[in-house]
Design an enzyme around this catalytic site. Structure first.
Site, PDB file in Angstrom:
ATOM      1  N   CYS A  58     -24.919 -19.010  -1.849  1.00 17.00           N
ATOM      2  CA  CYS A  58     -23.506 -18.644  -1.764  1.00 17.00           C
ATOM      3  C   CYS A  58     -23.240 -17.636  -0.654  1.00 17.00           C
ATOM      4  O   CYS A  58     -24.011 -16.681  -0.471  1.00 17.00           O
ATOM      5  CB  CYS A  58     -23.033 -18.096  -3.103  1.00 17.00           C
ATOM      6  SG  CYS A  58     -23.163 -19.303  -4.454  1.00 17.00           S
ATOM      7  N   CYS A 100     -21.182 -23.002  -1.942  1.00 20.36           N
ATOM      8  CA  CYS A 100     -20.512 -22.105  -2.881  1.00 20.36           C
ATOM      9  C   CYS A 100     -20.084 -20.813  -2.185  1.00 20.36           C
ATOM     10  O   CYS A 100     -20.643 -20.428  -1.154  1.00 20.36           O
ATOM     11  CB  CYS A 100     -21.419 -21.789  -4.069  1.00 20.36           C
ATOM     12  SG  CYS A 100     -23.058 -21.175  -3.608  1.00 20.36           S
TER      13      CYS A 100
END
Length: 273
Positions: free
Chosen positions: A100, A179
């Site tokens: 992420c 993400c």
């Protein structure tokens, strides 16, 4: 009588010459066959060795298992009949891990992107992952009736060729785990930075999903004689293609600034653009 004996002697000599020629030809054929066989085995061995040596730089993977899953996709198959899904077992053997806020995508900026990520560890491209790194820059295919891996004579013009199918499948799998804040580096040297025929447009952008992905931040690489920037009309199509809930931003960044950030680790990555 002498003439007859001379005739027989000449006939025997000609027969011996023919036999010698046949033997020489057979020897040459055998040598060529052996050399070709060794060359094919050497190519296969060299390719496999490259694959495994690159793989072993990554921890926590069974590289022999990954190699076997990779081969299953194309070995003993028509090199124009290797669909994208043929690589499903390979993706399962070495799945992509979400990173992420660090995942970088690109289109027509490969050299710039990797010149940056090779020196800084703040962003990760597909080619920095195990599968992307292992196969980056390589060509391979199989042939029906053969268990070998070939590195020459592999078609790239047919739709379902082994190399393109792999990169499409890997790009999809990498985008599926995107993400947080996602970054994409596009080229200001083209008239259409968001090219609808590119893998980024056709495969990756369509897989960014909110709320897992919060934002897409475009870095427009501006070189000398740039043909476009963040105001380019194609980027409106990019904004429209994003899943509802994903915010969009774009910033024009000189290539020289990206190179400077790559060579100076003391510069915080997030301040590079």
């Amino acid at each position: 009588m002498e003439h007859e004996q001379s005739h027989r002697l000449g006939k025997r000599r000609r027969k011996r010459c023919v036999i010698l020629i046949v033997i020489v030809v057979l020897i040459v054929i055998v040598i060529i066959a052996v050399v070709l066989g060794l060359t094919l085995r050497q190519n296969k061995s060299e390719f496999e060795s490259t694959f495994l040596s690159r793989c072993e730089k990554f921890d926590q993977y069974d590289c022999k298992k990954v190699w076997d899953a990779f081969q299953q996709a194309y070995v003993n198959k028509d090199p124009c009949k290797v669909p994208v899904e043929a690589y499903d077992p390979l993706i399962a053997a070495a799945p992509f891990k979400p990173q992420c806020n660090r995942m970088m995508f690109w289109s027509k900026t490969k050299d710039v992107v990797h010149g940056f990520t090779e020196k800084r560890d703040c962003f990760v491209t597909l080619e920095d992952t195990l599968l992307g790194s292992v196969l980056d820059g390589l060509t391979w295919c199989g042939k029906e009736g053969s268990k070998d891996t070939f590195t020459t004579g592999c078609p790239r013009t047919c739709e379902n060729n082994p190399v393109d199918s792999f990169w499409i499948r890997a790009s999809a799998a990498y985008a599926d785990v995107a993400c947080g804040d996602v970054t994409a580096m596009l080229s200001g040297s083209t008239t259409t930075p968001f090219d609808p025929t590119s893998t980024f447009a056709k495969v990756e952008v369509t897989r960014f999903k909110a709320p897992k992905v919060r934002s897409l931040n475009v870095v427009m690489v501006i070189q000398k004689n740039a043909k476009s920037n963040c105001k380019n009309a194609s980027l409106q199509k990019l904004k429209n293609a994003l899943h509802k809930g994903i915010t969009y931003s774009c910033k024009d960044v000189p290539e020289s600034r990206i190179q400077e950030c790559g060579s100076k680790p003391q510069i915080a990555c997030r301040t590079c653009w």
